[in-house]
Design a protein around this motif. Structure first.
Motif, PDB file in Angstrom:
ATOM      1  N   UNK A  93       0.727  -1.135   0.061  1.00  0.00           N
ATOM      2  CA  UNK A  93       0.038  -0.172  -0.052  1.00  0.00           C
ATOM      3  C   UNK A  93       0.828   1.236  -0.026  1.00  0.00           C
ATOM      4  N   UNK A  94       0.444   2.298  -0.620  1.00  0.00           N
ATOM      5  CA  UNK A  94       1.088   3.484  -0.672  1.00  0.00           C
ATOM      6  C   UNK A  94       0.156   4.510  -0.243  1.00  0.00           C
ATOM      7  N   UNK A  95       0.316   5.125   0.761  1.00  0.00           N
ATOM      8  CA  UNK A  95      -0.834   6.212   1.071  1.00  0.00           C
ATOM      9  C   UNK A  95      -0.128   7.620   0.791  1.00  0.00           C
ATOM     10  N   UNK A  96      -0.984   8.231   0.042  1.00  0.00           N
ATOM     11  CA  UNK A  96      -0.840   9.551  -0.610  1.00  0.00           C
ATOM     12  C   UNK A  96      -1.024  10.386   0.445  1.00  0.00           C
ATOM     13  N   UNK A  97      -2.228  10.097   1.139  1.00  0.00           N
ATOM     14  CA  UNK A  97      -2.832  11.098   1.882  1.00  0.00           C
ATOM     15  C   UNK A  97      -2.016  11.790   3.123  1.00  0.00           C
ATOM     16  N   UNK A  98      -2.190  13.084   3.329  1.00  0.00           N
ATOM     17  CA  UNK A  98      -1.540  13.762   4.271  1.00  0.00           C
ATOM     18  C   UNK A  98      -2.519  13.783   5.542  1.00  0.00           C
ATOM     19  N   UNK A  99      -2.226  14.452   6.491  1.00  0.00           N
ATOM     20  CA  UNK A  99      -2.998  14.600   7.734  1.00  0.00           C
ATOM     21  C   UNK A  99      -2.684  13.598   8.654  1.00  0.00           C
ATOM     22  N   UNK A 100      -1.515  13.132   8.891  1.00  0.00           N
ATOM     23  CA  UNK A 100      -1.060  12.254  10.098  1.00  0.00           C
ATOM     24  C   UNK A 100      -0.235  12.834  11.230  1.00  0.00           C
ATOM     25  N   UNK A 123       1.408  -5.796   6.143  1.00  0.00           N
ATOM     26  CA  UNK A 123       1.495  -4.926   5.046  1.00  0.00           C
ATOM     27  C   UNK A 123       2.638  -4.243   4.966  1.00  0.00           C
ATOM     28  N   UNK A 124       3.034  -4.016   3.794  1.00  0.00           N
ATOM     29  CA  UNK A 124       4.299  -3.046   3.490  1.00  0.00           C
ATOM     30  C   UNK A 124       3.637  -1.867   2.930  1.00  0.00           C
ATOM     31  N   UNK A 125       3.563  -0.616   3.844  1.00  0.00           N
ATOM     32  CA  UNK A 125       2.983   0.776   3.540  1.00  0.00           C
ATOM     33  C   UNK A 125       4.052   1.703   3.481  1.00  0.00           C
ATOM     34  N   UNK A 126       3.986   2.469   2.340  1.00  0.00           N
ATOM     35  CA  UNK A 126       4.899   3.608   2.052  1.00  0.00           C
ATOM     36  C   UNK A 126       3.777   4.718   2.270  1.00  0.00           C
TER      37      UNK A 126
END
Length: 698
Positions: A93-100, A123-126
């Motif tokens: 998964x690549x998470x583009x979303x900001x707000x973290x 999960x492999x998360x970028x």
């Protein structure tokens, strides 16, 4: 490739939050994938049945099997989307979303939850807060950037998405290609260490480069990079230099060895080449990606212009390389082949009317010299010189001699086609001679790092339980600072200390002094007084008959200087002969990213003024400890300069290693100074000790 292979080579990529709305990130990513990706692209959005001509699915469970998902939904529904993907069997998964975590406590909690779910489902998360990723081998541009990368053998990671977009725009213009590109984002799950390991296992990645602002786990990063750089070069430009860590430190070591020095030491120990500008980053990467390592440090320069030849010579002098000293046969051959006006010594000036044949002959003669490990061809445009033909000649000579050659074809459009020809053969061209030399210097530095042997940390027979009990004094007295009253800590780890005792009355001080042969030293013992000498809290060369009065004097001075200071007592210590010895310092400051950062240098009262020190990330072995001693400017003093008897350097090296083991065994030690560590011909002695302890870690 390793466990992340499917991240870069998926068959099906889903865009969660895909849309056809103009200006939307979800549309930009979908367009980039649809137009270039060799595999299947799947939009996911419950509000659409079709997006940009592609069938759209309401959720991951209703979509075809997804190898990689790019998430670009509002932050409030990212977790729900990740859970849906995990339930559907998606692992990447690549998470583009900001707000973290970058936005405050609410975002930080959201990121913590994301990390938790990723761990539970493997999960492999970028990301999050990522620009996305690219893999040029299959045309995958899973970013919302305006440019796709050209295909090449450089894998590139960056903590700044904006940096990636700027670099790709520039690199495309320069003809620089990439293998994989990753925007790290917040590094909630996958970080720089994961990608170093992945690309180190990738036979198609010739060079790993990175723009880093911090390192998530410095020790793990060093260990991974050290293994990878045995075969694959890593070049990093690091921003965010700060002295904040040093300003917050309370020990000598903490004040001198701030966060920036930890990065310098960690990257060097890892075998990473550190670039100090974006230009240097890519100049180094271009040379490392296409050229073999030089067999010697000698550089030959072949030019048709005297001025640029001198500039190149100066650049070599500023690097770790050297101008090759031509053999007599080489000079004779050049004299026969070149016009009488030419310079046949290094740099070779074939003069302004040199054509391609003369350039080629001069280069061939130079490359045949055993003292030449690499060459720079520097050319200024003339009516008799074809850059296109010169490029072909350089390629032929480099391949024939298997020696690294870089070029500096000075000019604009006249050099453009030749530069492209050279690039396709792995030969970088630079406009500036100093940049050409910088590329060769990176090659040599990588070769030097590869030749390093593994330095296995030593393990000494020590009394850990005794050390633990001593450190617990800080907890028992509700004070996280310990001093000379804890010298037994050093003895527990086999570090020699002078005879002596801490006493709390002048009569006992006189008795202890009487049991010691010769004069003694008296020092006030207080966790609240750091610079004892400055306030008269130290008496040197005290005879036994004078110890009573000396005791009273140092206590009186301490109370006058700082009435509220806690006085534990006075240390009565054997006085050492310092005439033939050198005062050094051995210390440690625990860095937030890299852990225990060891320091060695010239010690005594002027340590913070002179700052003649070297640093390493612990644990270290004999080789790195010896390097620490050799690196300081005062090393000749230890080796016996100006008729002095050499100090026991082996004893110093062993002490550094024993301290390395101590601070590795006890993470509760935050800072530690042994200052001075007196190094004389007959051994070493730790005279003073100061440390700070995290009592919650004990």
């Amino acid at each position: 490739m390793g466990r992340l292979s499917e991240l870069f080579d998926p068959e099906t990529v889903a865009v969660v939050g895909a849309t056809d709305r103009d200006g939307a990130v979800g549309r930009a990513i979908l367009e980039n994938l649809r137009d270039q990706f060799a595999g299947r692209v799947v939009p996911i959005n419950p509000s659409h049945e079709e997006v940009l001509g592609l069938e759209c699915y309401p959720d991951a469970s209703s979509a075809p099997p997804i190898d990689l998902a790019v998430v670009v939904v509002p932050p409030e529904v990212v977790i729900e989307s990740i859970c849906d993907l995990a339930a559907a069997g998606t692992e990447n998964v690549v998470v583009i979303t900001a707000g973290f975590a970058e936005t405050g406590s609410e975002g930080a909690e959201r990121e913590r939850r994301l990390r938790e779910i990723a761990g539970e489902n493997d999960l492999n998360v970028v990301g999050p807060n990522s620009l996305g990723i690219m893999a040029t081998a299959n045309g995958m541009n899973a970013t919302f950037g305006p440019e796709s990368a050209l295909e090449g053998s450089i894998s590139f990671m960056s903590q700044s998405g904006a940096f990636i977009t700027a670099v790709l725009d520039w690199a495309n213009d320069q003809g620089i290609g990439f293998r994989d590109v990753v925007s790290l984002g917040n590094k909630a799950v996958l970080d720089e260490t994961d990608f170093v390991r992945e690309w180190g296992d990738d036979p198609q990645t010739d060079v790993i480069i990175g723009y880093l602002e911090d390192v998530a786990d410095g020790r793990d990063f060093v260990d991974a990079a050290r293994e990878v750089t045995d075969e694959t070069p890593i070049v990093v430009v690091k921003s965010g230099r700060t002295d904040a860590g040093a300003q917050a430190a309370s020990s000598h070591t903490g004040a001198i060895a701030g966060s920036e020095r930890a990065y310098e030491a960690g990257l060097d120990q890892a075998g990473i080449i550190r670039a100090h500008s974006v230009q240097e980053l890519f100049d180094s990467a271009r040379a490392l990606a296409g050229l073999p390592e030089p067999e010697t440090d000698g550089v030959a320069v072949v030019t048709n212009a005297g001025g640029p030849g001198v500039l190149t010579t100066d650049a070599v002098g500023d690097s770790r390389l050297e101008m090759a000293d031509f053999a007599d046969e080489t000079i004779d051959a050049l004299a026969e082949a070149m016009p009488a006006e030419a310079n046949v010594y290094n740099p070779i000036d074939a003069i302004g009317d040199a054509d391609v044949d003369r350039f080629g002959e001069a280069l061939e003669i130079a490359l045949a010299d055993p003292n030449v490990g690499s060459a720079v061809v520097v050319a200024a445009p003339t009516a008799v010189l074809s850059y296109d033909d010169l490029a072909e000649t350089v390629i032929g000579k480099r391949e024939a001699y298997e020696t690294p050659v870089v070029t500096c074809l000075m000019g604009g459009k006249r050099a453009r086609e030749a530069e492209e020809t050279l690039r396709k053969s792995g030969i970088p061209n630079y406009f500036d001679p100093s940049r050409a030399v910088s590329g060769l210097d990176a090659l040599a530095r990588f070769g030097e790092r590869r030749e390093r042997t593994a330095d296995v940390p030593a393990t000494f027979d020590v009394d850990r339980e005794r050390a633990r009990v001593i450190l617990e004094r800080a907890y028992r007295r509700d004070d996280n600072r310990l001093g000379v009253e804890s010298m037994d800590l050093l003895e527990a780890y086999g570090i020699p200390t002078p005879a002596g005792e801490i006493v709390d009355d002048p009569v006992r001080a006189r008795d202890v002094a009487g049991s010691i042969d010769g004069d003694v030293v008296l020092k006030i013992v207080s966790p609240d007084i750091s610079h004892k000498s400055d306030i008269g809290g130290v008496k040197v060369g005290v005879d036994t008959d004078d110890v009573y009065d000396a005791y009273e004097d140092v206590v009186s001075r301490a109370r006058t200087y700082q009435p509220d200071a806690r006085i534990i007592g006075v240390q009565v210590q054997e006085m050492l002969d310092l005439e033939s010895a050198t005062e050094t310092i051995v210390g440690m400051n625990r860095d937030p990213q890299f852990g225990p950062l060891l320091l060695f240098g010239l010690g005594g009262i002027f340590v913070e003024i002179l700052e003649d020190t070297s640093v390493r990330v612990a644990p270290i072995g004999d080789g790195e400890a010896r390097e620490m001693v050799d690196e300081i400017k005062a090393a000749p003093l230890l080796r016996g300069a100006r008729g002095r008897e050499p100090a026991d350097i082996d004893g110093v090296v062993e002490t550094i290693q024993r301290l390395s083991q101590l601070v590795t065994d006890f993470p509760a030690i935050l800072e530690l100074d042994v200052n001075p560590l007196v190094a004389g011909p007959d051994g070493v002695q730790a005279i003073d000790l100061r440390l700070t302890v995290d009592t919650e870690e004990l």
